[in-house]
Design a protein around this motif. Structure first.
Motif: not given
Length: 157
Positions: A6-31
């Protein structure tokens, strides 16, 4: 499902969410980097930032940090030197070793990039509620602190 799974699955979900939302920050940074003058490749920019953080770094050290072969880094530095952003010099401790430092133009370019990134991020943060801004900074600070505990070979697995 046991607690570890359960802990591994929660961490997987969190990692996926951070990865998806970090894309916006990386895009602003890269632009902001794409608007740099002169226009630099990501590897060239990385080399300048490393030189800024580690003045006097040698070609071997730079090659290790950027993950490229020394001849590739030498050509990279040739181009940065020709653009007036980087300077090579003999190291004081070992006359055979070549150290790298930023030129005044290289420092100005990085300062301008930093300012563009600041303005771009500030522009986005204007649309984030104040309480969430604080949570964002706290989360990013925790993430930054945790990167020190992760072996570089483990990142990306």
């Amino acid at each position: 499902m046991d607690r570890a799974a359960s802990s591994d699955e929660s961490l997987n979900v969190l990692a996926r969410q951070v990865s998806e939302h970090a894309e916006a920050l990386v895009e602003v940074w890269s632009e902001a980097a794409r608007a740099a003058d002169p226009r630099l490749s990501s590897l060239q920019l990385q080399a300048l930032l490393i030189t800024h953080r580690c003045p006097g770094i040698n070609l071997t050290g730079m090659a290790e940090r950027v993950g490229a072969a020394p001849p590739t880094v030498s050509r990279l530095c040739d181009r940065l030197e020709a653009a007036g952003l980087l300077m090579r010099h003999r190291a004081t401790t070992n006359r055979r070793e070549i150290g790298l430092t930023l030129t005044a133009r290289g420092r100005e370019m990085l300062d301008a990039l930093s300012e563009r990134r600041f303005r771009a991020i500030r522009g986005v943060l204007q649309h984030v509620p104040a309480a969430q801004r604080e949570a964002l900074v706290a989360g990013l600070r925790s993430f930054t602190d945790a990167t020190g505990a992760v072996d570089a070979t483990d990142m990306g697995r």
